[in-house]
Design a protein around this motif. Structure first.
Motif, PDB file in Angstrom:
ATOM      1  N   GLU A 112     -66.963 -23.453  14.329  1.00 12.69           N
ATOM      2  CA  GLU A 112     -68.150 -24.056  13.727  1.00 12.69           C
ATOM      3  C   GLU A 112     -67.762 -25.196  12.794  1.00 12.69           C
ATOM      4  O   GLU A 112     -68.411 -26.256  12.794  1.00 12.69           O
ATOM      5  CB  GLU A 112     -68.927 -22.985  12.966  1.00 12.69           C
ATOM      6  CG  GLU A 112     -70.233 -23.472  12.375  1.00 12.69           C
ATOM      7  CD  GLU A 112     -70.985 -22.377  11.655  1.00 12.69           C
ATOM      8  OE1 GLU A 112     -72.044 -22.669  11.088  1.00 12.69           O
ATOM      9  OE2 GLU A 112     -70.489 -21.222  11.658  1.00 12.69           O
ATOM     10  N   ARG A 113     -66.686 -24.999  12.008  1.00  9.40           N
ATOM     11  CA  ARG A 113     -66.234 -26.091  11.131  1.00  9.40           C
ATOM     12  C   ARG A 113     -65.780 -27.296  11.948  1.00  9.40           C
ATOM     13  O   ARG A 113     -66.063 -28.443  11.587  1.00  9.40           O
ATOM     14  CB  ARG A 113     -65.088 -25.593  10.244  1.00  9.40           C
ATOM     15  CG  ARG A 113     -65.516 -24.596   9.180  1.00  9.40           C
ATOM     16  CD  ARG A 113     -64.408 -24.411   8.152  1.00  9.40           C
ATOM     17  NE  ARG A 113     -63.165 -23.958   8.751  1.00  9.40           N
ATOM     18  CZ  ARG A 113     -62.835 -22.684   8.898  1.00  9.40           C
ATOM     19  NH1 ARG A 113     -63.668 -21.726   8.505  1.00  9.40           N
ATOM     20  NH2 ARG A 113     -61.684 -22.347   9.428  1.00  9.40           N
ATOM     21  N   GLU A 114     -65.063 -27.039  13.041  1.00  8.46           N
ATOM     22  CA  GLU A 114     -64.594 -28.152  13.864  1.00  8.46           C
ATOM     23  C   GLU A 114     -65.766 -28.892  14.505  1.00  8.46           C
ATOM     24  O   GLU A 114     -65.740 -30.124  14.618  1.00  8.46           O
ATOM     25  CB  GLU A 114     -63.641 -27.630  14.934  1.00  8.46           C
ATOM     26  CG  GLU A 114     -62.306 -27.143  14.375  1.00  8.46           C
ATOM     27  CD  GLU A 114     -61.430 -26.543  15.441  1.00  8.46           C
ATOM     28  OE1 GLU A 114     -61.931 -26.331  16.573  1.00  8.46           O
ATOM     29  OE2 GLU A 114     -60.246 -26.259  15.151  1.00  8.46           O
ATOM     30  N   GLN A 115     -66.786 -28.160  14.914  1.00  6.70           N
ATOM     31  CA  GLN A 115     -67.958 -28.824  15.495  1.00  6.70           C
ATOM     32  C   GLN A 115     -68.667 -29.687  14.456  1.00  6.70           C
ATOM     33  O   GLN A 115     -69.118 -30.794  14.755  1.00  6.70           O
ATOM     34  CB  GLN A 115     -68.909 -27.772  16.062  1.00  6.70           C
ATOM     35  CG  GLN A 115     -68.392 -27.099  17.329  1.00  6.70           C
ATOM     36  CD  GLN A 115     -69.303 -25.994  17.810  1.00  6.70           C
ATOM     37  OE1 GLN A 115     -70.149 -25.496  17.065  1.00  6.70           O
ATOM     38  NE2 GLN A 115     -69.140 -25.598  19.060  1.00  6.70           N
ATOM     39  N   ARG A 116     -68.768 -29.158  13.223  1.00  5.49           N
ATOM     40  CA  ARG A 116     -69.374 -29.979  12.166  1.00  5.49           C
ATOM     41  C   ARG A 116     -68.529 -31.215  11.901  1.00  5.49           C
ATOM     42  O   ARG A 116     -69.069 -32.307  11.668  1.00  5.49           O
ATOM     43  CB  ARG A 116     -69.522 -29.149  10.886  1.00  5.49           C
ATOM     44  CG  ARG A 116     -70.601 -28.098  10.944  1.00  5.49           C
ATOM     45  CD  ARG A 116     -70.991 -27.646   9.537  1.00  5.49           C
ATOM     46  NE  ARG A 116     -69.863 -27.102   8.814  1.00  5.49           N
ATOM     47  CZ  ARG A 116     -69.545 -25.815   8.763  1.00  5.49           C
ATOM     48  NH1 ARG A 116     -70.299 -24.933   9.414  1.00  5.49           N
ATOM     49  NH2 ARG A 116     -68.505 -25.396   8.059  1.00  5.49           N
ATOM     50  N   LEU A 117     -67.198 -31.049  11.936  1.00  3.60           N
ATOM     51  CA  LEU A 117     -66.326 -32.194  11.697  1.00  3.60           C
ATOM     52  C   LEU A 117     -66.460 -33.234  12.805  1.00  3.60           C
ATOM     53  O   LEU A 117     -66.489 -34.437  12.535  1.00  3.60           O
ATOM     54  CB  LEU A 117     -64.870 -31.715  11.598  1.00  3.60           C
ATOM     55  CG  LEU A 117     -63.819 -32.788  11.334  1.00  3.60           C
ATOM     56  CD1 LEU A 117     -64.091 -33.489  10.010  1.00  3.60           C
ATOM     57  CD2 LEU A 117     -62.421 -32.191  11.338  1.00  3.60           C
ATOM     58  N   VAL A 118     -66.565 -32.770  14.051  1.00  6.51           N
ATOM     59  CA  VAL A 118     -66.744 -33.708  15.171  1.00  6.51           C
ATOM     60  C   VAL A 118     -68.054 -34.470  15.016  1.00  6.51           C
ATOM     61  O   VAL A 118     -68.117 -35.689  15.228  1.00  6.51           O
ATOM     62  CB  VAL A 118     -66.692 -32.938  16.506  1.00  6.51           C
ATOM     63  CG1 VAL A 118     -67.156 -33.833  17.655  1.00  6.51           C
ATOM     64  CG2 VAL A 118     -65.288 -32.428  16.783  1.00  6.51           C
ATOM     65  N   ALA A 119     -69.124 -33.761  14.638  1.00  3.86           N
ATOM     66  CA  ALA A 119     -70.409 -34.436  14.442  1.00  3.86           C
ATOM     67  C   ALA A 119     -70.327 -35.442  13.299  1.00  3.86           C
ATOM     68  O   ALA A 119     -70.873 -36.555  13.395  1.00  3.86           O
ATOM     69  CB  ALA A 119     -71.501 -33.400  14.164  1.00  3.86           C
ATOM     70  N   GLU A 120     -69.626 -35.072  12.219  1.00  6.70           N
ATOM     71  CA  GLU A 120     -69.488 -35.996  11.089  1.00  6.70           C
ATOM     72  C   GLU A 120     -68.671 -37.216  11.482  1.00  6.70           C
ATOM     73  O   GLU A 120     -68.991 -38.350  11.093  1.00  6.70           O
ATOM     74  CB  GLU A 120     -68.841 -35.260   9.912  1.00  6.70           C
ATOM     75  CG  GLU A 120     -68.711 -36.092   8.660  1.00  6.70           C
ATOM     76  CD  GLU A 120     -70.051 -36.442   8.054  1.00  6.70           C
ATOM     77  OE1 GLU A 120     -70.118 -37.379   7.241  1.00  6.70           O
ATOM     78  OE2 GLU A 120     -71.067 -35.777   8.408  1.00  6.70           O
ATOM     79  N   GLN A 121     -67.620 -37.006  12.262  1.00 10.38           N
ATOM     80  CA  GLN A 121     -66.807 -38.141  12.704  1.00 10.38           C
ATOM     81  C   GLN A 121     -67.606 -39.069  13.622  1.00 10.38           C
ATOM     82  O   GLN A 121     -67.454 -40.286  13.558  1.00 10.38           O
ATOM     83  CB  GLN A 121     -65.558 -37.635  13.410  1.00 10.38           C
ATOM     84  CG  GLN A 121     -64.540 -36.989  12.470  1.00 10.38           C
ATOM     85  CD  GLN A 121     -63.363 -36.417  13.218  1.00 10.38           C
ATOM     86  OE1 GLN A 121     -63.401 -36.227  14.432  1.00 10.38           O
ATOM     87  NE2 GLN A 121     -62.293 -36.127  12.496  1.00 10.38           N
TER      88      GLN A 121
END
Length: 498
Positions: A112-121
């Motif tokens: 979930e953190r990685e998905q949020r990071l991908v969306a933020e990037q």
């Protein structure tokens, strides 16, 4: 801090309790509890295997020293397997299950953190793309407007009211350029409190990014770009060598156009009055574009001209470098002969973009795939533990019972009292008279049910045969002596003996 009993102390407690079970079966309960808790502790199985081996070797040593205790061997094996090994495997299965569940939740949170990071990037890349387009398009046009207004302001026969208007236009264009730079800085650096805004100004866009398709400008529009710059008052010349291929990659077209556009804009900003030369050379495998300007002009048309001394952030060259590398080319920029030169080489068919390491990283397994693979490995580990919990105690019990049976057979050969010798015995005979007929050692087998014998008598037990397949197998003779004389001679057959 939670206190946890070390695994080796629990194993020692389980071994001690198991050793006391021949005296009372209640000791099987603390044995099972200690074994289960030891299985719940992390660590390798070697210590448990060593503890099990030590218990078995100690039992063998005790039985060898006191053969009469062999009667408790079966009970000891049952307790060792049922109250020792099975609870230990149960604790180990419980620990692995808890670890698998905890790892599953941790991996879900990480995903979930990685998905949020991908969306933020992705959001930051979009902001960077917008900032780059604003820098390339609006910045260039506003700079040319300011340059044209400055040239109009310096016209010798211009009425004063028009000169004032030209001065206002130049000042407004210059202010607009500064405010545009501030907005671009906010877009590239993120707003206040935006901790995730870490994208560099020249971060390459992803394949298929709108930035790669927003502006179809290419070398075919270079003539118009140079003419507009010259009309605005910039001393610029275009030299073209060779002929552009019929199918020039769009990325190469855009990169060539952006290099010339940014270089001319920088010339107006940082070298007012300088002459600029745009050189484009088409070769067999690629195109080379270079924009060179001389030193700023001195005197009335020099530093005092519009744009003189304008400060830049350098993000435009960084963006150019990223764009050229994304197209598979190389980019250089630096001082040359008192002026400045920007040069880019771009292949027509690049083998791999300079951002290949980032794309290569995209071939790595997705975190969700890794999580699924790790969960499969965890489930396999649970399956192996469950299988071992069944097979290992079963095999151990079989081996121990086979060992007990083999021990019985070996010791029975030394405690055989032939039936004919037993028939010669008479009650009242002296122990010394019948001693030559008795075997060298007694058997560990005892009557299955307590049978009364003369008070104060000492009883000895012998077997009728050592052959497990003989009809007399399992028969036990009991000889009781009182005051040195044979007081009773009894035979216990079949199930009457244990």
């Amino acid at each position: 801090m939670e206190f946890r009993i070390p695994a080796h102390l629990l194993l020692a407690g389980a071994a001690l309790s198991a050793a006391l079970t021949p005296t009372s079966l209640w000791w099987a309960l603390p044995t099972a509890v200690c074994a289960f808790l030891a299985g719940c502790r992390p660590g390798r199985t070697r210590s448990t295997a060593l503890a099990l081996l030590a218990v078995v070797l100690a039992a063998v040593a005790v039985v060898a020293a006191v053969p009469a205790w062999m009667v408790w061997g079966g009970r000891f094996v049952v307790v060792l397997v049922g109250a020792g090994m099975l609870p230990w495997f149960g604790g180990r299965f419980h620990r692995q299950y808890r670890e698998l569940v905890r790892a599953g939740w941790e991996r879900a949170a990480r995903l979930e953190r990685e998905q949020r990071l991908v969306a933020e990037q992705a959001r930051l890349r979009e902001r960077t793309r917008i900032a780059q387009d604003m820098h390339d398009l609006l910045g260039h046009d506003l700079t040319l407007i300011a340059l044209s207004a400055g040239a109009l302001q310096l016209a010798p026969d211009l009425p004063e009211e028009y000169r004032t208007a030209a001065r206002s236009i130049r000042a407004g264009a210059g202010g607009a350029v500064e405010r545009l730079a501030e907005i671009i800085g906010v877009l590239r650096g993120g707003g206040p409190g935006d901790s995730a805004a870490t994208a560099e100004p020249g971060d390459p866009a992803e394949p298929g990014d709108p930035a790669d398709t927003a502006d179809p400008a290419g070398p075919g529009d270079l003539d118009g770009l140079v003419r507009r710059a010259a009309a605005a008052g910039l001393d610029v010349r275009l030299r073209t060598l060779g002929r552009a291929p019929d199918e020039l990659p769009p990325a190469v077209e855009r990169a060539v156009f952006r290099v010339v556009q940014e270089a001319l804009t920088n010339t107006v900003k940082h070298a007012p009055g300088a002459a600029a030369t745009v050189s484009v050379r088409y070769g067999r495998s690629g195109v080379e574009v270079a924009v060179t300007n001389g030193p700023p002009a001195r005197g009335p048309g020099g530093p005092g001209r519009p744009g003189a001394g304008a400060a830049g952030s350098g993000s435009g060259l960084v963006g150019l470098d990223a764009r050229v590398r994304r197209a598979g080319g190389s980019f250089t920029a630096g001082p040359r002969g008192g002026g400045f030169r920007v040069r880019a080489r771009l292949p027509y068919a690049p083998a791999a973009p300079a951002s290949a390491p980032a794309s290569a990283a995209g071939t790595a397994p997705h975190p969700a795939a890794l999580t699924a693979a790790e969960q499969r490995l965890g489930r396999r580990g649970l399956g192996r533990t469950a299988l071992a919990a069944v097979l290992v105690p079963m095999v151990t019990a079989v081996l121990l019972f086979v060992g007990l049976r083999a021990w019985d057979v070996l010791t029975a050969r030394q405690s055989v009292l032939p039936a004919e010798d037993f028939g010669r015995l008479r009650v009242g005979q002296l122990r010394e008279e019948i001693a030559p007929l008795l075997p060298g050692r007694q058997t560990t087998a005892r009557p299955a049910r307590p049978t009364p014998f003369p008070e104060g008598a000492a009883c000895e037990h012998y077997v009728a045969t050592a052959d497990p397949f003989d009809d007399l197998s399992g028969d036990v003779y009991r000889l009781c002596f009182l005051d040195g004389r044979l007081a009773s001679a009894d035979l216990f057959t079949g199930r009457a003996a244990l």
